[in-house]
Design a protein around this motif. Sequence first.
Motif, PDB file in Angstrom:
ATOM      1  N   SER A   1       0.985  -1.113   0.120  1.00  0.00           N
ATOM      2  CA  SER A   1      -0.001   0.204   0.003  1.00  0.00           C
ATOM      3  C   SER A   1       0.771   1.391  -0.017  1.00  0.00           C
ATOM      4  CB  SER A   1      -0.762  -0.174   1.115  1.00  0.00           C
ATOM      5  OG  SER A   1      -0.269  -0.098   2.269  1.00  0.00           O
ATOM      6  N   LEU A   2       2.170   1.184   0.469  1.00  0.00           N
ATOM      7  CA  LEU A   2       3.108   2.343   0.303  1.00  0.00           C
ATOM      8  C   LEU A   2       3.464   2.796  -1.173  1.00  0.00           C
ATOM      9  CD1 LEU A   2       3.254   1.598   3.364  1.00  0.00           C
ATOM     10  CD2 LEU A   2       5.385   2.365   3.509  1.00  0.00           C
ATOM     11  N   TYR A   3       3.011   1.772  -2.274  1.00  0.00           N
ATOM     12  CA  TYR A   3       3.675   2.273  -3.451  1.00  0.00           C
ATOM     13  C   TYR A   3       2.363   2.002  -4.494  1.00  0.00           C
ATOM     14  CZ  TYR A   3       5.808   1.681  -7.881  1.00  0.00           C
ATOM     15  OH  TYR A   3       6.071   1.938  -9.172  1.00  0.00           O
ATOM     16  N   GLN A   4       1.711   3.053  -4.817  1.00  0.00           N
ATOM     17  CA  GLN A   4       0.646   3.206  -5.967  1.00  0.00           C
ATOM     18  C   GLN A   4       0.700   3.732  -7.315  1.00  0.00           C
ATOM     19  OE1 GLN A   4      -2.839   4.420  -3.538  1.00  0.00           O
ATOM     20  NE2 GLN A   4      -2.415   3.412  -1.569  1.00  0.00           N
ATOM     21  N   PRO A   5       1.567   3.210  -7.785  1.00  0.00           N
ATOM     22  CA  PRO A   5       2.050   3.836  -9.273  1.00  0.00           C
ATOM     23  C   PRO A   5       1.086   4.330  -9.899  1.00  0.00           C
ATOM     24  CG  PRO A   5       2.461   1.594  -9.363  1.00  0.00           C
ATOM     25  CD  PRO A   5       2.012   1.835  -7.888  1.00  0.00           C
TER      26      PRO A   5
ATOM     27  N   PRO B   1       3.940   7.682  -9.840  1.00  0.00           N
ATOM     28  CA  PRO B   1       4.887   6.685 -10.287  1.00  0.00           C
ATOM     29  C   PRO B   1       6.138   6.678  -9.357  1.00  0.00           C
ATOM     30  CG  PRO B   1       4.953   8.205 -11.536  1.00  0.00           C
ATOM     31  CD  PRO B   1       3.485   8.553 -11.086  1.00  0.00           C
ATOM     32  N   ALA B   2       6.476   7.948  -8.507  1.00  0.00           N
ATOM     33  CA  ALA B   2       7.520   8.001  -7.904  1.00  0.00           C
ATOM     34  C   ALA B   2       7.107   8.937  -6.376  1.00  0.00           C
ATOM     35  CB  ALA B   2       8.685   8.866  -8.609  1.00  0.00           C
ATOM     36  N   PRO B   3       6.576   7.974  -5.476  1.00  0.00           N
ATOM     37  CA  PRO B   3       6.068   8.711  -4.141  1.00  0.00           C
ATOM     38  C   PRO B   3       7.257   8.977  -3.530  1.00  0.00           C
ATOM     39  CG  PRO B   3       6.003   6.367  -4.240  1.00  0.00           C
ATOM     40  CD  PRO B   3       6.287   6.580  -5.475  1.00  0.00           C
ATOM     41  N   LYS B   4       7.301   9.610  -2.280  1.00  0.00           N
ATOM     42  CA  LYS B   4       8.627   9.960  -1.528  1.00  0.00           C
ATOM     43  C   LYS B   4       7.991   9.247  -0.093  1.00  0.00           C
ATOM     44  CE  LYS B   4      10.921  13.511   1.014  1.00  0.00           C
ATOM     45  NZ  LYS B   4      11.233  14.911   1.136  1.00  0.00           N
TER      46      LYS B   4
ATOM     47  N   ALA C   1       6.477   6.041   6.454  1.00  0.00           N
ATOM     48  CA  ALA C   1       5.729   6.886   5.678  1.00  0.00           C
ATOM     49  C   ALA C   1       5.741   7.169   4.359  1.00  0.00           C
ATOM     50  CB  ALA C   1       5.397   8.188   6.726  1.00  0.00           C
ATOM     51  N   SER C   2       4.518   7.017   3.407  1.00  0.00           N
ATOM     52  CA  SER C   2       4.763   7.297   1.946  1.00  0.00           C
ATOM     53  C   SER C   2       3.786   8.217   1.550  1.00  0.00           C
ATOM     54  CB  SER C   2       4.667   5.988   1.389  1.00  0.00           C
ATOM     55  OG  SER C   2       4.773   6.019  -0.105  1.00  0.00           O
ATOM     56  N   LEU C   3       4.336   9.331   0.914  1.00  0.00           N
ATOM     57  CA  LEU C   3       3.266  10.238   0.025  1.00  0.00           C
ATOM     58  C   LEU C   3       2.814   9.462  -0.970  1.00  0.00           C
ATOM     59  CD1 LEU C   3       2.000  13.030   0.276  1.00  0.00           C
ATOM     60  CD2 LEU C   3       3.961  14.001  -0.747  1.00  0.00           C
ATOM     61  N   VAL C   4       1.802   8.594  -0.981  1.00  0.00           N
ATOM     62  CA  VAL C   4       1.485   8.026  -2.319  1.00  0.00           C
ATOM     63  C   VAL C   4       0.749   8.712  -3.244  1.00  0.00           C
ATOM     64  CG1 VAL C   4       1.300   5.699  -1.104  1.00  0.00           C
ATOM     65  CG2 VAL C   4      -0.635   7.076  -0.914  1.00  0.00           C
ATOM     66  N   ARG C   5       0.209   9.799  -2.777  1.00  0.00           N
ATOM     67  CA  ARG C   5      -0.530  10.577  -3.782  1.00  0.00           C
ATOM     68  C   ARG C   5      -0.841  11.886  -3.063  1.00  0.00           C
ATOM     69  NH1 ARG C   5      -6.141   7.204  -4.047  1.00  0.00           N
ATOM     70  NH2 ARG C   5      -7.169   8.094  -2.152  1.00  0.00           N
ATOM     71  N   PRO C   6      -1.171  13.102  -3.918  1.00  0.00           N
ATOM     72  CA  PRO C   6      -1.309  14.263  -3.126  1.00  0.00           C
ATOM     73  C   PRO C   6      -2.348  14.278  -2.199  1.00  0.00           C
ATOM     74  CG  PRO C   6      -1.103  14.323  -5.694  1.00  0.00           C
ATOM     75  CD  PRO C   6      -1.581  13.103  -5.471  1.00  0.00           C
ATOM     76  N   ASP C   7      -3.195  13.464  -1.977  1.00  0.00           N
ATOM     77  CA  ASP C   7      -4.096  13.751  -0.794  1.00  0.00           C
ATOM     78  C   ASP C   7      -4.255  12.426   0.374  1.00  0.00           C
ATOM     79  OD1 ASP C   7      -5.037  11.538  -2.527  1.00  0.00           O
ATOM     80  OD2 ASP C   7      -7.113  12.558  -2.473  1.00  0.00           O
ATOM     81  N   MET C   8      -2.945  11.668   0.059  1.00  0.00           N
ATOM     82  CA  MET C   8      -3.006  10.631   1.068  1.00  0.00           C
ATOM     83  C   MET C   8      -1.418  10.383   1.552  1.00  0.00           C
ATOM     84  SD  MET C   8      -4.107   6.602   0.122  1.00  0.00           S
ATOM     85  CE  MET C   8      -5.887   7.118  -0.046  1.00  0.00           C
TER      86      MET C   8
END
Length: 533
Positions: free
Chosen positions: A191-195, A199-202, A217-224
């Motif tokens: 769940s920490l990588y949702q391309p 495609p390039a979370p932090k 902790a992963s910033l998988v998308r701008p709102d999550m």
Amino acid sequence: MFRARAPYIARTHARTTLDAYISNSTPVRDTCHDAQPMTGGGDRGDVGMTDVVAPGCFPPWADLDAGLVSTIAACSALKDYASCRAVCAAWRAALPPPLSRPLAVLPADDAARLPVSLAACALHARRWARLHHDGTLLHHPPARISAAPRCRCVGASRDGWVALVAGDAAAPVGPLLFNPFTGEEIPLDASLYQPAHDPAPKIVFSPNPTRRDFTAASLVRPDMVVVQRAADGCSYCEDMGPFLDAPDGVSLVDVAYGVDDVGGGKVFCLASDGEVHVLNLTRRRRAYGRMPPIQVGPLPGLPVGAVAGAEGFPPPYDVISRNTDAKNLVLCDGEVYQVWRRPSGAGSVILDAPAGAFARWVHIFEGDVFVLRYDPGSWPAAGYCWSVAEGKDLRGNAVFVGKNDAAVVRGEGVSRNSVYYWDGPRVGDGDYEAVVYNVATGASVRWPAAASTGGVSSPVWYFLPAAGVGPARVGEETTAVAATSSGQEAAASSGEHDEEEHDAHCLKKTMNLLGRLDYCVNYEGSLCEVGES
């Protein structure tokens, strides 16, 4: 024996690298007095000429141009880099210490079959080049992720770990925490990588992670933001997106990991309007098979709802916050900073100044950088909780921001009170170029200056970790090494014997520093017999 052999081995390695560097150069006949033939000239492809060596005609090693020395070191493996610094005082001055040497993490090159690897910048050639892999210090990532297409780094910590992902939305691989020096790996939850979303979370994570105890902790998308916590071998994942409650048009742009006074973890989440949300991760043990809940709140020292977004900044920064697309969080010496930028390609903008400002308009030019420091003491009297940072606020540190968790470095080879960042490509998938911004003078320059061969394809800074250092920054360790070298250099000016003794001691200290990290350092020949010094 160590004392006599160290400079010789270092110079031999440097000579080999230098010969390779000038192998295509045109030979020039030496006309110095008492010149003697030098064998082996034909090995470089010379035809019809005789290379000669005259006594005293060749300058000493110390007179090599600093840029050329940098090029030699960039061609060296990590353990040989320490040998290059041990050649002489001039070479040590030209090369930063290993712990404060900025490196980059390059993604895998599928066409050339090159794995994710570290890169160093050769200041003479003004380009980044992959470090030579000698098989003793650096480990390759595991095959299941390195063999997948588009393997890349999406996070790095100051203690030597990196976060890797690969694949795409159709076939994602990873994420994975990996230590390139020890070969350790820690698989993270999918769940920490949702391309499909980014495609390039932090990904940021706790210092010195282990399989049984870590936080990521992963910033998988701008709102999550997705947080994974592992304790006592049990792992739990939580989607923190709904808890941030960001207003419309505001997205999350950066995350950072910190530790509070009692050892608990904190994840700082920066929104595009400048507001910071804090995820407090308690250190309490699991109760009834569950982890304690994550508490979401404002920065320390502020009540909930005290200030929101641009309201926390003095004019005209409340307006500037809405027009700086690149933002980063920095934790430095217990202080919280924000770095705002108007990146290349965004153009310049002229805005109406807010009420109370000295000017009528606010000009924000492409490439402008703004650094602000969290100052809860000014609230509520002043009505805001952030102030403009001055050069002295960084206390002599250099800050490196990017996809990595912001690294704080103090030592030789880096500019004091400065921010190093990656300037994104103008169009398409071009290279990122390194830029250094001096907080005191407000000047930004390319690093290296006048770079002519581009930058790197992944905006990640990386530094060698210091041995025995936990969550705190390693500036003290780096400064101690630099101070030791400086003091020894002053004492080595009494003669050639003292210089060689210092060279050997400097090399021994650097190698021992790397050796304490269990890097499997292999000493060559008589260098093993350090006890005979």
